[in-house]
Design a protein around this motif. Structure first.
Motif, mmCIF file in Angstrom:
data_model
loop_
_atom_site.group_PDB
_atom_site.id
_atom_site.type_symbol
_atom_site.label_atom_id
_atom_site.label_comp_id
_atom_site.label_asym_id
_atom_site.label_seq_id
_atom_site.Cartn_x
_atom_site.Cartn_y
_atom_site.Cartn_z
ATOM 1 N N PHE A 215 2.426 5.534 -3.581
ATOM 2 C CA PHE A 215 2.807 6.010 -4.906
ATOM 3 C C PHE A 215 4.209 6.586 -4.778
ATOM 4 O O PHE A 215 4.404 7.638 -4.184
ATOM 5 C CB PHE A 215 1.817 7.056 -5.409
ATOM 6 C CG PHE A 215 0.414 6.531 -5.544
ATOM 7 C CD1 PHE A 215 0.094 5.670 -6.568
ATOM 8 C CD2 PHE A 215 -0.564 6.890 -4.636
ATOM 9 C CE1 PHE A 215 -1.197 5.171 -6.704
ATOM 10 C CE2 PHE A 215 -1.855 6.402 -4.751
ATOM 11 C CZ PHE A 215 -2.184 5.541 -5.789
ATOM 12 N N MET A 216 5.197 5.884 -5.318
ATOM 13 C CA MET A 216 6.600 6.227 -5.071
ATOM 14 C C MET A 216 7.385 6.523 -6.343
ATOM 15 O O MET A 216 8.600 6.441 -6.345
ATOM 16 C CB MET A 216 7.272 5.101 -4.285
ATOM 17 C CG MET A 216 6.490 4.748 -3.056
ATOM 18 S SD MET A 216 7.298 4.498 -1.508
ATOM 19 C CE MET A 216 8.949 4.846 -1.618
ATOM 20 N N GLY A 217 6.705 6.883 -7.397
ATOM 21 C CA GLY A 217 7.375 7.127 -8.663
ATOM 22 C C GLY A 217 8.401 8.245 -8.627
ATOM 23 O O GLY A 217 9.333 8.265 -9.421
ATOM 24 N N VAL B 115 -0.247 -4.073 1.148
ATOM 25 C CA VAL B 115 0.484 -2.860 0.788
ATOM 26 C C VAL B 115 0.847 -2.960 -0.690
ATOM 27 O O VAL B 115 1.530 -3.893 -1.110
ATOM 28 C CB VAL B 115 1.762 -2.678 1.641
ATOM 29 C CG1 VAL B 115 2.530 -1.438 1.171
ATOM 30 C CG2 VAL B 115 1.418 -2.571 3.121
ATOM 31 N N ALA B 116 0.346 -2.000 -1.465
ATOM 32 C CA ALA B 116 0.661 -1.910 -2.886
ATOM 33 C C ALA B 116 1.649 -0.767 -3.080
ATOM 34 O O ALA B 116 1.430 0.342 -2.583
ATOM 35 C CB ALA B 116 -0.599 -1.642 -3.702
ATOM 36 N N LEU B 117 2.729 -1.038 -3.770
ATOM 37 C CA LEU B 117 3.744 -0.035 -4.041
ATOM 38 C C LEU B 117 3.743 0.253 -5.536
ATOM 39 O O LEU B 117 3.906 -0.673 -6.334
ATOM 40 C CB LEU B 117 5.116 -0.533 -3.589
ATOM 41 C CG LEU B 117 6.170 0.549 -3.623
ATOM 42 C CD1 LEU B 117 6.705 0.754 -2.218
ATOM 43 C CD2 LEU B 117 7.266 0.141 -4.541
ATOM 44 N N VAL B 118 3.512 1.497 -5.916
ATOM 45 C CA VAL B 118 3.442 1.916 -7.316
ATOM 46 C C VAL B 118 4.669 2.764 -7.616
ATOM 47 O O VAL B 118 4.858 3.825 -7.028
ATOM 48 C CB VAL B 118 2.157 2.713 -7.603
ATOM 49 C CG1 VAL B 118 2.098 3.120 -9.077
ATOM 50 C CG2 VAL B 118 0.922 1.925 -7.193
ATOM 51 N N ALA B 119 5.520 2.262 -8.510
ATOM 52 C CA ALA B 119 6.763 2.972 -8.824
ATOM 53 C C ALA B 119 7.350 2.405 -10.105
ATOM 54 O O ALA B 119 6.863 1.416 -10.653
ATOM 55 C CB ALA B 119 7.747 2.822 -7.674
ATOM 56 N N ASP B 120 8.449 3.031 -10.557
ATOM 57 C CA ASP B 120 9.163 2.496 -11.708
ATOM 58 C C ASP B 120 10.636 2.239 -11.406
ATOM 59 O O ASP B 120 11.380 1.817 -12.274
ATOM 60 C CB ASP B 120 9.021 3.405 -12.932
ATOM 61 C CG ASP B 120 9.532 4.814 -12.689
ATOM 62 O OD1 ASP B 120 9.954 5.123 -11.557
ATOM 63 O OD2 ASP B 120 9.500 5.602 -13.637
ATOM 64 N N GLN B 121 11.046 2.465 -10.165
ATOM 65 C CA GLN B 121 12.434 2.230 -9.790
ATOM 66 C C GLN B 121 12.652 0.730 -9.545
ATOM 67 O O GLN B 121 11.955 0.128 -8.736
ATOM 68 C CB GLN B 121 12.800 3.013 -8.516
ATOM 69 C CG GLN B 121 12.679 4.508 -8.662
ATOM 70 C CD GLN B 121 11.327 5.033 -8.192
ATOM 71 O OE1 GLN B 121 10.299 4.417 -8.393
ATOM 72 N NE2 GLN B 121 11.331 6.198 -7.566
ATOM 73 N N TRP B 122 13.642 0.166 -10.228
ATOM 74 C CA TRP B 122 13.904 -1.277 -10.109
ATOM 75 C C TRP B 122 14.237 -1.678 -8.677
ATOM 76 O O TRP B 122 13.849 -2.750 -8.214
ATOM 77 C CB TRP B 122 15.032 -1.706 -11.052
ATOM 78 C CG TRP B 122 16.363 -1.074 -10.726
ATOM 79 C CD1 TRP B 122 16.851 0.108 -11.210
ATOM 80 C CD2 TRP B 122 17.326 -1.564 -9.804
ATOM 81 N NE1 TRP B 122 18.066 0.386 -10.644
ATOM 82 C CE2 TRP B 122 18.393 -0.629 -9.773
ATOM 83 C CE3 TRP B 122 17.412 -2.691 -8.990
ATOM 84 C CZ2 TRP B 122 19.508 -0.804 -8.971
ATOM 85 C CZ3 TRP B 122 18.526 -2.864 -8.197
ATOM 86 C CH2 TRP B 122 19.570 -1.929 -8.193
ATOM 87 N N ARG C 114 2.795 -5.982 -2.804
ATOM 88 C CA ARG C 114 2.839 -6.196 -4.239
ATOM 89 C C ARG C 114 3.300 -4.923 -4.931
ATOM 90 O O ARG C 114 2.910 -3.820 -4.560
ATOM 91 C CB ARG C 114 1.470 -6.614 -4.763
ATOM 92 C CG ARG C 114 1.544 -7.112 -6.208
ATOM 93 C CD ARG C 114 0.283 -7.758 -6.665
ATOM 94 N NE ARG C 114 0.077 -9.047 -6.000
ATOM 95 C CZ ARG C 114 -0.978 -9.814 -6.224
ATOM 96 N NH1 ARG C 114 -1.919 -9.418 -7.060
ATOM 97 N NH2 ARG C 114 -1.103 -10.964 -5.602
ATOM 98 N N PHE C 115 4.139 -5.094 -5.939
ATOM 99 C CA PHE C 115 4.685 -3.986 -6.719
ATOM 100 C C PHE C 115 3.872 -3.811 -7.997
ATOM 101 O O PHE C 115 3.531 -4.783 -8.665
ATOM 102 C CB PHE C 115 6.143 -4.285 -7.089
ATOM 103 C CG PHE C 115 6.820 -3.162 -7.809
ATOM 104 C CD1 PHE C 115 6.815 -3.093 -9.189
ATOM 105 C CD2 PHE C 115 7.459 -2.159 -7.103
ATOM 106 C CE1 PHE C 115 7.434 -2.056 -9.856
ATOM 107 C CE2 PHE C 115 8.092 -1.120 -7.758
ATOM 108 C CZ PHE C 115 8.071 -1.060 -9.137
ATOM 109 N N PHE C 116 3.585 -2.548 -8.337
ATOM 110 C CA PHE C 116 2.868 -2.203 -9.558
ATOM 111 C C PHE C 116 3.658 -1.132 -10.298
ATOM 112 O O PHE C 116 4.262 -0.257 -9.672
ATOM 113 C CB PHE C 116 1.473 -1.652 -9.235
ATOM 114 C CG PHE C 116 0.547 -2.669 -8.644
ATOM 115 C CD1 PHE C 116 -0.360 -3.352 -9.435
ATOM 116 C CD2 PHE C 116 0.584 -2.956 -7.289
ATOM 117 C CE1 PHE C 116 -1.210 -4.295 -8.889
ATOM 118 C CE2 PHE C 116 -0.257 -3.896 -6.726
ATOM 119 C CZ PHE C 116 -1.155 -4.573 -7.534
#
Length: 128
Positions: free
Chosen positions: A48-50, A78-85, A103-105
């Motif tokens: 979780f990298m928001g 590996v799932a990466l959760v963020a909003d940074q482009w 995968r990016f979420f």
């Protein structure tokens, strides 16, 4: 700063990352990863990298790259959760460079990210 996040059910470990990371942050994270992969064979990882803002120094970036290289085969997904482009781009680039599926979420897809990490279900954000 990072912290361990509890995920219900087996086979998935998670971290929440925020702020700017130092070399020391990555050294501690590396120890945490070693403990997790010793406890269970090839778990999935959700990041979780928001609130992640980047690196404090080039040595912190280098420490991150060393962790990525050392643990490239330790996780099933590996799932990466963020909003940074730029994190979305890094995920796509990393997916071509590693055997682990990445995968990016988007930030509103925490549940989907966990489901995908656990069993391969759940849809990532549609490309823009």
């Amino acid at each position: 700063m990072w912290k361990d996040i509890a995920i219900n059910g087996p086979g998935v470990v998670a971290l929440e990352c925020e702020g700017r990371f130092s070399k020391g942050d990555f050294e501690e994270m590396h120890k945490w990863i070693d403990r997790q992969v010793a406890r269970q064979d090839c778990p999935a990882l959700v990041l979780f990298m928001g609130k992640f803002e980047g690196y404090e120094s080039p040595s912190a970036l280098w420490a991150d790259m060393r962790i990525d290289e050392r643990h490239a085969r330790d996780f099933s997904r590996v799932a990466l959760v963020a909003d940074q482009w730029w994190l979305e781009l890094a995920t796509k680039a990393g997916n071509t460079l590693t055997c682990t599926e990445l995968r990016f979420f988007g930030p509103d897809q925490r549940g989907e990210a966990i489901a995908w990490a656990r069993d391969g279900t759940g849809d990532a954000r549609a490309p823009d």
